[in-house]
Design a protein around this motif. Sequence first.
Motif, PDB file in Angstrom:
ATOM      1  N   MET A 161      53.480  44.192  39.773  1.00 32.34           N
ATOM      2  CA  MET A 161      52.842  43.454  38.697  1.00 32.34           C
ATOM      3  C   MET A 161      52.948  41.947  38.934  1.00 32.34           C
ATOM      4  O   MET A 161      52.021  41.208  38.599  1.00 32.34           O
ATOM      5  CB  MET A 161      53.499  43.857  37.365  1.00 32.34           C
ATOM      6  N   THR A 162      54.094  41.528  39.505  1.00 33.92           N
ATOM      7  CA  THR A 162      54.269  40.102  39.787  1.00 33.92           C
ATOM      8  C   THR A 162      53.255  39.628  40.820  1.00 33.92           C
ATOM      9  O   THR A 162      52.669  38.550  40.684  1.00 33.92           O
ATOM     10  CB  THR A 162      55.700  39.831  40.296  1.00 33.92           C
ATOM     11  N   LEU A 163      53.031  40.434  41.850  1.00 31.62           N
ATOM     12  CA  LEU A 163      52.053  40.082  42.881  1.00 31.62           C
ATOM     13  C   LEU A 163      50.650  39.975  42.279  1.00 31.62           C
ATOM     14  O   LEU A 163      49.898  39.052  42.602  1.00 31.62           O
ATOM     15  CB  LEU A 163      52.070  41.122  43.998  1.00 31.62           C
ATOM     16  N   LEU A 164      50.325  40.880  41.403  1.00 30.62           N
ATOM     17  CA  LEU A 164      49.011  40.864  40.744  1.00 30.62           C
ATOM     18  C   LEU A 164      48.839  39.608  39.882  1.00 30.62           C
ATOM     19  O   LEU A 164      47.784  38.976  39.902  1.00 30.62           O
ATOM     20  CB  LEU A 164      48.845  42.125  39.893  1.00 30.62           C
ATOM     21  N   THR A 165      49.894  39.225  39.193  1.00 33.05           N
ATOM     22  CA  THR A 165      49.846  38.018  38.367  1.00 33.05           C
ATOM     23  C   THR A 165      49.686  36.771  39.231  1.00 33.05           C
ATOM     24  O   THR A 165      48.923  35.855  38.885  1.00 33.05           O
ATOM     25  CB  THR A 165      51.125  37.900  37.516  1.00 33.05           C
ATOM     26  N   ILE A 166      50.369  36.723  40.354  1.00 34.89           N
ATOM     27  CA  ILE A 166      50.245  35.585  41.272  1.00 34.89           C
ATOM     28  C   ILE A 166      48.834  35.515  41.846  1.00 34.89           C
ATOM     29  O   ILE A 166      48.244  34.436  41.941  1.00 34.89           O
ATOM     30  CB  ILE A 166      51.306  35.671  42.387  1.00 34.89           C
ATOM     31  N   LEU A 167      48.257  36.662  42.206  1.00 32.98           N
ATOM     32  CA  LEU A 167      46.884  36.694  42.713  1.00 32.98           C
ATOM     33  C   LEU A 167      45.883  36.216  41.656  1.00 32.98           C
ATOM     34  O   LEU A 167      44.948  35.476  41.970  1.00 32.98           O
ATOM     35  CB  LEU A 167      46.521  38.103  43.176  1.00 32.98           C
ATOM     36  N   ILE A 168      46.084  36.639  40.425  1.00 32.03           N
ATOM     37  CA  ILE A 168      45.189  36.210  39.343  1.00 32.03           C
ATOM     38  C   ILE A 168      45.273  34.697  39.161  1.00 32.03           C
ATOM     39  O   ILE A 168      44.246  34.017  39.035  1.00 32.03           O
ATOM     40  CB  ILE A 168      45.522  36.953  38.032  1.00 32.03           C
ATOM     41  N   ALA A 169      46.474  34.156  39.172  1.00 28.51           N
ATOM     42  CA  ALA A 169      46.642  32.707  39.006  1.00 28.51           C
ATOM     43  C   ALA A 169      46.026  31.944  40.176  1.00 28.51           C
ATOM     44  O   ALA A 169      45.364  30.919  39.983  1.00 28.51           O
ATOM     45  CB  ALA A 169      48.118  32.364  38.865  1.00 28.51           C
ATOM     46  N   LEU A 170      46.205  32.437  41.390  1.00 32.04           N
ATOM     47  CA  LEU A 170      45.657  31.775  42.570  1.00 32.04           C
ATOM     48  C   LEU A 170      44.125  31.782  42.548  1.00 32.04           C
ATOM     49  O   LEU A 170      43.487  30.768  42.795  1.00 32.04           O
ATOM     50  CB  LEU A 170      46.165  32.462  43.842  1.00 32.04           C
ATOM     51  N   ILE A 171      43.538  32.921  42.221  1.00 34.94           N
ATOM     52  CA  ILE A 171      42.081  33.018  42.160  1.00 34.94           C
ATOM     53  C   ILE A 171      41.537  32.150  41.031  1.00 34.94           C
ATOM     54  O   ILE A 171      40.494  31.501  41.184  1.00 34.94           O
ATOM     55  CB  ILE A 171      41.640  34.490  42.013  1.00 34.94           C
ATOM     56  N   ALA A 172      42.238  32.085  39.910  1.00 35.02           N
ATOM     57  CA  ALA A 172      41.792  31.236  38.804  1.00 35.02           C
ATOM     58  C   ALA A 172      41.795  29.760  39.220  1.00 35.02           C
ATOM     59  O   ALA A 172      40.854  29.018  38.913  1.00 35.02           O
ATOM     60  CB  ALA A 172      42.675  31.447  37.579  1.00 35.02           C
ATOM     61  N   LEU A 173      42.822  29.332  39.932  1.00 33.64           N
ATOM     62  CA  LEU A 173      42.873  27.946  40.406  1.00 33.64           C
ATOM     63  C   LEU A 173      41.764  27.654  41.411  1.00 33.64           C
ATOM     64  O   LEU A 173      41.122  26.599  41.353  1.00 33.64           O
ATOM     65  CB  LEU A 173      44.238  27.651  41.021  1.00 33.64           C
ATOM     66  N   LEU A 174      41.528  28.583  42.317  1.00 36.43           N
ATOM     67  CA  LEU A 174      40.444  28.407  43.284  1.00 36.43           C
ATOM     68  C   LEU A 174      39.091  28.344  42.586  1.00 36.43           C
ATOM     69  O   LEU A 174      38.220  27.546  42.957  1.00 36.43           O
ATOM     70  CB  LEU A 174      40.453  29.537  44.310  1.00 36.43           C
TER      71      LEU A 174
END
Length: 74
Positions: A1-14
Amino acid sequence: MTLLTILIALIALLLILVVMVQNPKGGGLNSAFGGTQEAQKIMGASRSGDILVKVTWTLGGLLMLLTLLAGLIV
């Protein structure tokens, strides 16, 4: 779940960065590399608007899918 949250945050910033690079009137990077068609061909920016639109849609789709996946996991 932590990895998924980090991916969501990274894609949102991009996605934020890509949207901010675009010009709402259609100029964007095309107008940043000179105002003439010849300058845009030389600099390779003649199709940058199309690329930014595709990247925006792709990142938006990925963000939507990842958030739905996160909702199903929780």
